[in-house]
Write a protein that holds these residues in place. Structure first.
Motif: not given
Length: 232
Positions: A53, A58, A62, A87, A89-90, A93-94
């Protein structure tokens, strides 16, 4: 929805504590020494590096998501104040390729897979139109991690950050789909009565939260507003 914060966040939060002492070096200011020591002893910094991250921030998103199940069913989301990209990236990812993920910041952000970013001033006259075009429809969530650069004057810093929060809320009220959510950084202290009045008028549920990843000595909190009611 999970009850409380997740186990990893609790473990990282308990792991805080000075373990490495940094000696003041010639030419290094005492403030820089304190910052370096804090970074070296922050388990969130180490974990962010381990997981790839771009910042410890981040974990704030999460943790908020894990407490409120915020991102479930999200099709379009805006991240205001994206730099350095933690953020985004999160979100990538999600949500994967199931959502339109749009970010904006004054600073450049290296590309994050599955997201679209624009370097520009959110307060610029045409920013809202640009973001709407990038989204292609009503947003399910508007996120704001925006904060002004610290001036060292608490009152000024508070007013400026709350001003950004108000601007983010104005945008959210314009672009959110019914039932949507709004999350924004605020600073403890001073008057935010007007902000809370507006939030309670337009959202079914409003909470102030301080995720474990926020440093204990920080005045930073987040407001989490869910269940947007257009015309409320």
């Amino acid at each position: 929805m999970t009850n409380g914060w997740n186990r990893q966040s609790k473990t990282l939060s308990r792991a805080r504590g000075a373990k490495v002492r940094v000696k003041t070096a010639r030419g290094r200011k005492s403030g820089s020494t304190r910052w370096l020591q804090r970074q070296l002893n922050d388990p969130y910094v180490a974990e962010a590096k381990r997981l790839g991250y771009r910042s410890r921030a981040a974990f704030k998103l999460k943790e908020i998501d894990e407490r409120f199940d915020l991102l479930k069913g999200t099709g379009r989301v805006v991240d205001l104040g994206s730099a350095p990209g933690g953020w985004l990236q999160v979100l990538s990812e999600r949500l994967g390729d199931r959502a339109e993920i749009v970010g904006i910041d004054l600073q450049e952000v290296e590309p994050v897979a599955g997201t679209v970013f624009r370097q520009m001033d959110f307060l610029a006259p045409d920013a809202d139109k640009t973001l709407k075009a990038m989204l292609g429809g009503p947003a399910d969530i508007v996120l704001s991690d925006m904060a002004n650069s610290a001036t060292g004057h608490k009152g000024t810093d508070h007013l400026r950050t709350m001003g950004l929060c108000e601007a983010a809320l104005d945008f959210a009220l314009d672009v959110l789909a019914p039932g949507g959510s709004f999350v924004a950084k605020v600073l403890q202290g001073g008057s935010d009565r007007d902000l809370m009045t507006r939030l309670n008028r337009h959202f079914a549920d409003v909470k102030h939260v301080k995720p474990p990843a926020s440093r204990p000595d920080s005045k930073e909190w987040f407001v989490v507003a869910r269940g947007f009611r257009p015309g409320g």
